[in-house]
Design an enzyme around this catalytic site. Structure first.
Site, PDB file in Angstrom:
ATOM      1  N   GLU A 144     -22.908 -92.217 -44.853  1.00  0.00           N
ATOM      2  CA  GLU A 144     -22.378 -91.098 -44.293  1.00  0.00           C
ATOM      3  C   GLU A 144     -20.830 -91.375 -43.986  1.00  0.00           C
ATOM      4  O   GLU A 144     -19.927 -92.465 -44.105  1.00  0.00           O
ATOM      5  CB  GLU A 144     -22.108 -91.394 -42.516  1.00  0.00           C
ATOM      6  CG  GLU A 144     -23.661 -90.782 -42.968  1.00  0.00           C
ATOM      7  CD  GLU A 144     -23.980 -89.651 -42.383  1.00  0.00           C
ATOM      8  OE1 GLU A 144     -23.708 -88.894 -42.488  1.00  0.00           O
ATOM      9  OE2 GLU A 144     -25.546 -89.391 -42.353  1.00  0.00           O
ATOM     10  N   CYS A 146     -14.592 -89.048 -37.970  1.00  0.00           N
ATOM     11  CA  CYS A 146     -14.820 -88.604 -39.293  1.00  0.00           C
ATOM     12  C   CYS A 146     -14.536 -87.664 -39.306  1.00  0.00           C
ATOM     13  O   CYS A 146     -13.844 -86.808 -40.311  1.00  0.00           O
ATOM     14  CB  CYS A 146     -15.903 -89.573 -39.812  1.00  0.00           C
ATOM     15  SG  CYS A 146     -17.311 -89.120 -38.346  1.00  0.00           S
ATOM     16  N   ASN A 203     -14.920 -97.116 -35.253  1.00  0.00           N
ATOM     17  CA  ASN A 203     -15.061 -96.268 -34.427  1.00  0.00           C
ATOM     18  C   ASN A 203     -15.068 -95.497 -33.762  1.00  0.00           C
ATOM     19  O   ASN A 203     -14.406 -95.022 -32.486  1.00  0.00           O
ATOM     20  CB  ASN A 203     -13.940 -94.734 -35.697  1.00  0.00           C
ATOM     21  CG  ASN A 203     -14.654 -94.004 -35.854  1.00  0.00           C
ATOM     22  OD1 ASN A 203     -15.518 -95.250 -36.322  1.00  0.00           O
ATOM     23  ND2 ASN A 203     -14.389 -92.892 -36.887  1.00  0.00           N
TER      24      ASN A 203
HETATM   25  P1  NAD Z   1     -14.806 -99.551 -44.491  1.00  0.00           P
HETATM   26  O1  NAD Z   1     -15.436 -98.756 -45.644  1.00  0.00           O
HETATM   27  O2  NAD Z   1     -13.603-100.172 -44.428  1.00  0.00           O
HETATM   28  O3  NAD Z   1     -15.550-100.277 -43.661  1.00  0.00           O
HETATM   29  C1  NAD Z   1     -16.691-100.122 -43.078  1.00  0.00           C
HETATM   30  C2  NAD Z   1     -18.185-101.176 -42.996  1.00  0.00           C
HETATM   31  O4  NAD Z   1     -18.111-101.437 -44.543  1.00  0.00           O
HETATM   32  C3  NAD Z   1     -17.328-102.350 -42.001  1.00  0.00           C
HETATM   33  O5  NAD Z   1     -18.603-103.218 -41.455  1.00  0.00           O
HETATM   34  C4  NAD Z   1     -16.785-102.736 -43.520  1.00  0.00           C
HETATM   35  O6  NAD Z   1     -17.122-104.569 -43.451  1.00  0.00           O
HETATM   36  C5  NAD Z   1     -18.709-102.527 -45.095  1.00  0.00           C
HETATM   37  N1  NAD Z   1     -17.693-103.136 -45.891  1.00  0.00           N
HETATM   38  C6  NAD Z   1     -16.279-103.121 -46.330  1.00  0.00           C
HETATM   39  N2  NAD Z   1     -16.561-102.707 -47.454  1.00  0.00           N
HETATM   40  C7  NAD Z   1     -17.383-103.430 -48.163  1.00  0.00           C
HETATM   41  C8  NAD Z   1     -18.542-103.530 -49.029  1.00  0.00           C
HETATM   42  N3  NAD Z   1     -17.805-103.793 -50.509  1.00  0.00           N
HETATM   43  N4  NAD Z   1     -19.889-103.815 -49.437  1.00  0.00           N
HETATM   44  C9  NAD Z   1     -20.386-103.295 -48.293  1.00  0.00           C
HETATM   45  N5  NAD Z   1     -19.873-103.443 -46.855  1.00  0.00           N
HETATM   46  C10 NAD Z   1     -18.810-102.949 -47.245  1.00  0.00           C
HETATM   47  O7  NAD Z   1     -14.469 -97.957 -43.077  1.00  0.00           O
HETATM   48  P2  NAD Z   1     -13.916 -98.063 -41.584  1.00  0.00           P
HETATM   49  O8  NAD Z   1     -12.654 -98.222 -42.205  1.00  0.00           O
HETATM   50  O9  NAD Z   1     -14.237 -99.595 -40.984  1.00  0.00           O
HETATM   51  O10 NAD Z   1     -14.492 -96.782 -41.223  1.00  0.00           O
HETATM   52  C11 NAD Z   1     -12.972 -95.412 -41.008  1.00  0.00           C
HETATM   53  C12 NAD Z   1     -13.647 -94.683 -42.399  1.00  0.00           C
HETATM   54  O11 NAD Z   1     -15.886 -94.445 -42.296  1.00  0.00           O
HETATM   55  C13 NAD Z   1     -13.230 -93.081 -42.472  1.00  0.00           C
HETATM   56  O12 NAD Z   1     -13.478 -92.713 -43.767  1.00  0.00           O
HETATM   57  C14 NAD Z   1     -14.290 -92.561 -41.829  1.00  0.00           C
HETATM   58  O13 NAD Z   1     -14.041 -90.814 -41.621  1.00  0.00           O
HETATM   59  C15 NAD Z   1     -15.586 -92.397 -41.978  1.00  0.00           C
HETATM   60  N6  NAD Z   1     -16.419 -92.976 -40.623  1.00  0.00           N
HETATM   61  C16 NAD Z   1     -17.512 -91.627 -41.648  1.00  0.00           C
HETATM   62  C17 NAD Z   1     -18.274 -91.619 -40.149  1.00  0.00           C
HETATM   63  C18 NAD Z   1     -19.539 -90.446 -40.719  1.00  0.00           C
HETATM   64  O14 NAD Z   1     -20.335 -90.093 -40.058  1.00  0.00           O
HETATM   65  N7  NAD Z   1     -19.863 -89.579 -41.877  1.00  0.00           N
HETATM   66  C19 NAD Z   1     -18.564 -91.646 -39.223  1.00  0.00           C
HETATM   67  C20 NAD Z   1     -16.676 -92.749 -39.011  1.00  0.00           C
HETATM   68  C21 NAD Z   1     -16.890 -92.895 -39.695  1.00  0.00           C
END
Ligand code: NAD
Length: 526
Positions: A260, A294, A164
């Site tokens: 996070e 987020c 995002n």
């Molecule tokens: P996601 O969990 O699907 O993926 C995030 C990352 O993790 C990607 O790079 C993905 O390839 C990797 N990944 C997926 N499965 C994995 C595994 N089993 N082991 C290790 N890595 C793995 O999340 P997304 O759809 O990319 O992002 C959206 C989410 O992120 C939302 O829930 C949003 O709220 C959150 N977010 C949080 C913050 C914060 O600062 N708290 C900031 C931005 C986004």
């Protein structure tokens, strides 16, 4: 050349396409295809790395790291400041890439990614030496002893990031990791690999030594391989579901982690809220980045006396927002970033409507546009039984709930598994602080929202299922170091009073010490 630009990706925008659908992301076994979610045009292909390649990257990082850690803060800062200059020199090209890979307007790429990152690079380049300075002190009871705490690099750290904010989120972590003296392995999201590679390119152009920052493109399996590899800490930003999987893997070998995670942020609107600012804030908080932040406003609680007027103003302004393909028309809101988000948003709206929610504006996918566009949507008459009130939406949807008073707003805001950010809107700052003290979230902002991620000196973290650990600020920087505590005697003594042999006299002396502690405490020393 992996970044080969090619023509239209002929693929359906099927609503049931999952993010791991092989057709969607892995057209070739070893490649990830990046597409523009606003036009569905293919942007390029990057390699999907497997465990063996991740392991070799770790080995390379491990051998490069000691020389990097041996540099002074000042020397490390020179690379970061050079990278900052490159980022700002190439800002148009970089914003263009972010806009095309995420679907967001260029102004959001500049204001929400490039500028905050440049500020963060500047801040940590200039302050890390001070923030990580050794701490030395004399002990209180053990007055012949001194301690010094050193903050030493962890070694090799992994960063896994979401799509995002594909520049702002990982680059901030990379900069803190590098300034702390670590080698960094970055696994960007499979939806934004080109921005991920761009981060590597910026630091390469800044002359960063080989192996100190490596970008490992790939999907969840690549991320899982990084977590399982011989690294020293993992910094993850993403969904709660993935965060829990990572925590499990890391816990098996007691590897530390920072998570996070998602949010379901509440906005509390008091009767004396500054009206126009609050309406404008609600709009931006719910719909910027197409609601894919987020810390987006996902639940708005407004008190009864102003509810009708407030809701009418929010709906009227929402109708003026321009949704479209940035660059082809004036645009406030871009597309959702992938088919999975479009599916989630659509399902949540359908579920809410079936259970009695009322859509005041929006509510549908925009079929006249080629990509994953959804109308900015305002919902009322929502209830706890609806998915839109329980799960993170991550889309342009604003549910508004009318409450009798502020106490009810606080109570409702806290009835969530999430606790990332929240905001309170009132002209009375003292009252705002009182309400903030009762809200369960990492950060509570009065009369504003979201922006603190762009302020390098403020901590960013969630409570409850929104995560653990901190990023940004001196607290976030300290996540990238290991403490080393060294203790020594001021004057050499032959023995300590608590060592052998024990005697009745020793016991009486300790009784006396206990009495002193009981009567006067340590105030003499503190
Ligand atoms: P996601 O969990 O699907 O993926 C995030 C990352 O993790 C990607 O790079 C993905 O390839 C990797 N990944 C997926 N499965 C994995 C595994 N089993 N082991 C290790 N890595 C793995 O999340 P997304 O759809 O990319 O992002 C959206 C989410 O992120 C939302 O829930 C949003 O709220 C959150 N977010 C949080 C913050 C914060 O600062 N708290 C900031 C931005 C986004």
């Amino acid at each position: 050349m992996w970044l080969a630009r090619s023509g239209q990706l002929r693929q359906s925008v099927a609503m049931n396409t999952s993010p791991t659908d092989p057709q969607m992301l892995h057209m070739a076994e070893r490649a990830i295809i990046s597409i523009n979610p606003a036009t569905l045009e293919e942007l390029g292909r990057v390699p999907k790395l497997y465990a063996a390649e991740v392991d070799s990257a770790v080995t390379k990082a491990r051998s490069a790291q000691p020389a990097w850690a041996a540099l002074s803060f000042h020397e490390r800062a020179k690379y970061i400041l050079r990278a900052k200059d490159i980022l700002l020199d190439r800002q148009d090209e970089i914003c263009d890439l972010i806009a095309r890979e995420v679907g967001k307007p260029r102004v959001e790429a500049l204001a929400g990614e490039v500028i905050p990152v440049a500020n963060l690079m500047d801040y940590f380049a200039r302050t890390s030496a001070k923030l990580l300075r050794d701490e030395q002190f004399t002990l209180s009871v053990f007055r012949n002893k001194k301690s010094r705490i050193h903050f030493i690099p962890l070694g090799v750290v992994g960063i896994i990031s979401p799509w995002n904010y594909p520049l702002a989120i990982p680059t901030g972590e990379v900069v803190m990791g590098l300034m702390a003296g670590n080698a960094v392995l970055l696994k960007p999201s499979e939806y934004t690999p080109l921005v991920g590679l761009m981060i590597g390119e910026i630091f390469r152009a800044a002359g960063l030594p080989e192996g100190i920052l490596q970008v490992l493109t790939g999907d969840g399996a690549t991320g899982a391989a990084l977590v399982a590899a011989a690294i020293d800490k993992i910094f993850f930003t993403g969904s709660v579901r993935t965060g829990k999987q990572i925590a499990e893997t890391a816990a098996r070998r007691l590897m530390p982690f920072v998570l996070e995670l998602g949010g379901k942020d509440a906005m509390i609107v008091c009767a004396d809220a500054p009206f126009e600012r609050t309406v404008n804030g609600a709009l931006w908080g719910a719909f910027c980045n197409c609601g894919q932040t987020c810390a987006s406003v996902e639940r708005l609680y407004v008190v009864e006396p102003i509810a009708d007027k407030f809701i009418a103003a929010v709906v009227a302004k929402t109708k003026t927002l321009r949704v479209g393909i940035d660059g082809t028309q004036p645009t406030d809101i871009g597309s959702l970033t992938n088919a999975n988000q479009l599916r989630i948003v659509t399902e949540q709206i359908d579920d809410a409507v079936a259970k009695g929610a009322c859509v005041l504006t929006g509510g549908k996918r925009i079929a006249s546009l080629p990509g994953y566009f959804f109308e900015p949507t305002v919902l009322v008459d929502v209830s706890d039984s609806m998915r839109v009130m329980q799960e993170e939406t991550f889309g342009p949807v604003l549910p508004i709930i009318v409450v009798r008073n502020e106490a009810e707003a606080i109570h409702e805001a806290n009835r969530s598994n999430f606790g990332l950010l929240a905001s309170v809107w009132t002209k009375d700052t003292a009252r705002g602080k009182q309400i903030a003290a009762q809200v369960e979230a990492g950060t509570i902002i009065i009369n504003d929202l979201i922006f603190t991620h762009g302020a390098a000196e403020t901590p960013w973290f969630g409570v409850k299922e929104s995560g653990c650990g901190v990023t940004h600020s001196k607290h976030g920087l300290r996540e990238f170091v290991q403490m080393k505590h060294i203790n020594w005697d001021v004057l050499p003594l032959k023995t300590n009073p608590w060592w052998f042999p024990y005697s009745e006299k020793k016991r009486r002396n300790f009784k006396l010490l206990a009495k002193v502690l009981h009567q006067w405490g340590l105030k003499k020393w503190i």
